[in-house]
Enzyme design. Structure first.
Site, PDB file in Angstrom:
ATOM      1  N   HIS A  99       0.854  -1.024   0.093  1.00 48.78           N
ATOM      2  CA  HIS A  99      -0.296   0.277  -0.271  1.00 48.78           C
ATOM      3  C   HIS A  99       0.925   1.529  -0.188  1.00 48.78           C
ATOM      4  O   HIS A  99       2.428   0.777   0.199  1.00 48.78           O
ATOM      5  CB  HIS A  99      -0.549   0.132   0.756  1.00 48.78           C
ATOM      6  CG  HIS A  99      -0.382  -0.110   2.596  1.00 48.78           C
ATOM      7  ND1 HIS A  99       0.570  -1.144   2.933  1.00 48.78           N
ATOM      8  CD2 HIS A  99      -0.188   0.801   3.346  1.00 48.78           C
ATOM      9  CE1 HIS A  99       1.233   0.106   4.434  1.00 48.78           C
ATOM     10  NE2 HIS A  99       0.793   0.859   4.677  1.00 48.78           N
ATOM     11  N   ASP A 101      -0.037   5.251   2.128  1.00 48.72           N
ATOM     12  CA  ASP A 101      -0.285   5.055   3.062  1.00 48.72           C
ATOM     13  C   ASP A 101      -1.759   5.919   2.884  1.00 48.72           C
ATOM     14  O   ASP A 101      -1.512   7.327   2.193  1.00 48.72           O
ATOM     15  CB  ASP A 101       0.492   6.054   4.617  1.00 48.72           C
ATOM     16  CG  ASP A 101       1.690   5.434   5.065  1.00 48.72           C
ATOM     17  OD1 ASP A 101       1.019   3.900   4.763  1.00 48.72           O
ATOM     18  OD2 ASP A 101       2.486   6.079   5.109  1.00 48.72           O
ATOM     19  N   HIS A 258       4.654  -0.146   0.536  1.00 49.07           N
ATOM     20  CA  HIS A 258       5.699  -0.265   1.154  1.00 49.07           C
ATOM     21  C   HIS A 258       4.359  -1.405   2.561  1.00 49.07           C
ATOM     22  O   HIS A 258       3.141  -1.456   1.648  1.00 49.07           O
ATOM     23  CB  HIS A 258       6.084   0.654   2.308  1.00 49.07           C
ATOM     24  CG  HIS A 258       4.673   1.386   2.693  1.00 49.07           C
ATOM     25  ND1 HIS A 258       4.594   1.574   2.157  1.00 49.07           N
ATOM     26  CD2 HIS A 258       4.660   0.407   3.917  1.00 49.07           C
ATOM     27  CE1 HIS A 258       3.489   2.381   3.904  1.00 49.07           C
ATOM     28  NE2 HIS A 258       3.803   1.941   4.295  1.00 49.07           N
ATOM     29  N   ARG A 273       5.281   6.338  13.642  1.00 51.49           N
ATOM     30  CA  ARG A 273       5.239   6.370  12.501  1.00 51.49           C
ATOM     31  C   ARG A 273       4.159   8.504  12.994  1.00 51.49           C
ATOM     32  O   ARG A 273       3.810   8.832  13.508  1.00 51.49           O
ATOM     33  CB  ARG A 273       3.946   5.790  12.121  1.00 51.49           C
ATOM     34  CG  ARG A 273       4.732   6.265  10.416  1.00 51.49           C
ATOM     35  CD  ARG A 273       3.670   4.968   9.813  1.00 51.49           C
ATOM     36  NE  ARG A 273       1.936   5.888   9.238  1.00 51.49           N
ATOM     37  CZ  ARG A 273       1.503   5.440   8.631  1.00 51.49           C
ATOM     38  NH1 ARG A 273       1.580   3.891   8.331  1.00 51.49           N
ATOM     39  NH2 ARG A 273       0.139   5.990   8.488  1.00 51.49           N
TER      40      ARG A 273
HETATM   41  C1  SIN Z   1       2.921   0.944   7.397  1.00 48.32           C
HETATM   42  O1  SIN Z   1       3.288   1.791   8.384  1.00 48.32           O
HETATM   43  O2  SIN Z   1       2.749   0.737   7.268  1.00 48.32           O
HETATM   44  C2  SIN Z   1       3.402   0.205   9.156  1.00 48.32           C
HETATM   45  C3  SIN Z   1       4.883  -0.032   8.674  1.00 48.32           C
HETATM   46  C4  SIN Z   1       5.874  -1.179   9.298  1.00 48.32           C
HETATM   47  O3  SIN Z   1       5.155  -1.371  10.807  1.00 48.32           O
HETATM   48  O4  SIN Z   1       6.966  -2.112   8.970  1.00 48.32           O
END
Ligand code: SIN
Length: 282
Positions: A99, A101, A258, A273
């Site tokens: 995806h 974000d 990612h 995050r």
């Molecule tokens: C995300 O921000 O999608 C999570 C990435 C992760 O936990 O490695």
């Protein structure tokens, strides 16, 4: 003296000799933004930043953006704890499918920052895929098709057929809002976006939030999306990060996809995050 080393042929660079603890100077900010534009993902190890410093570093890339539909920290709603507890077993992980974000927002985040606090002894890697390289090597008939078709994104969340089943989509330590009609409405974005700073073009489609192409049904869109997803998530275009506590990673949310791996049952994993905004994708 700072140094930048590419991590793969297409995506990711590690910065060394950088200390993000003091305020980010204009010269450092310029270097960080140029490196992000060129490499899509920046890896800066050994930082161990507190949340005030993480916010300051995030601001060097763009205004800090508060995300809807996911609960932030009680005392700092701009920060999401990406947390999976040791006793959550093999339940899903946050972001456990390819995806970008919050692509379903009118103006999705320009980029995100992850600050690693507690990392399992093995597993829990995150993988990024370069959508600039994916677009450049897309077969001509798919490029022609995308030139004439914008895409529809929906934030149900994870409401679409390529995402994992509901019970595997997020771990219970992260609170996501479900069924919000605002998130369920359709947003149209170009299928290919251009980075205003570098002029590079990237695919902007993802299996979690893209439901179909504008003017086509989900059934009509599916064969195209299936081919594109197979292509744009190829290992050739990817960088897989093995986390260490203290790592700070920054990624361009428009030029990359990612994926968080779910292979560390029995261990706790915690990263903070933050997200920054930019101009709407064009
Ligand atoms: C995300 O921000 O999608 C999570 C990435 C992760 O936990 O490695």
């Amino acid at each position: 003296m700072s140094d930048i080393q590419k991590l793969t042929g297409f995506i990711g660079a590690e910065l060394s000799g950088v200390d993000l603890t003091p305020p980010v100077s204009p010269a450092l900010s310029e270097m960080l933004n140029a490196a992000l534009g060129e490499h899509g993902v920046l890896v800066i190890r050994g930082q161990h930043l507190d949340l005030d410093r993480q916010r300051a570093v995030t601001q060097a890339f763009g205004p800090v953006m508060r995300l809807p539909y996911v609960a932030g920290l009680a005392d700092d709603a701009d920060v999401i704890a990406v947390l999976k507890e040791a006793d959550e077993g093999n339940s899903g992980v946050f972001g456990g499918a390819w995806h970008s974000d919050f692509s379903f927002l009118e103006n999705p985040p320009a980029g995100s920052v992850l600050n690693a606090v507690e990392i399992p002894p093995y597993g829990g890697d995150t993988v990024w895929a370069c959508q600039v390289a994916a677009y450049a090597s897309l077969p001509a008939h798919l490029k022609d098709f995308l030139a004439g078709h914008d895409a529809i994104h929906v934030g149900k969340p994870y409401g679409v057929k390529y995402a994992p089943p509901e019970k595997e989509r997020a771990n219970s330590a992260i609170r996501m809002t479900r069924g919000d009609p605002e998130a369920d409405r359709e947003t149209v974005h170009p299928s290919v976006v251009t980075d205003p700073a570098t002029g590079r073009r990237a695919l902007f489609l993802n299996p979690i939030y893209t439901t179909r192409f504008d003017g086509l049904t989900e059934e009509e869109s599916e064969p195209f999306l299936e081919q594109i997803y197979k292509h744009c998530t190829r290992p050739d275009f990817s960088y897989r990060h093995r986390w260490q506590a203290g790592d700070l990673l920054v990624w361009d949310n428009r030029m990359t996809l990612h994926y968080a791996t779910n292979d560390y049952a029995g261990f706790r994993r915690l990263l903070y995050r933050t997200t920054f905004s930019g101009a709407r994708p064009v």
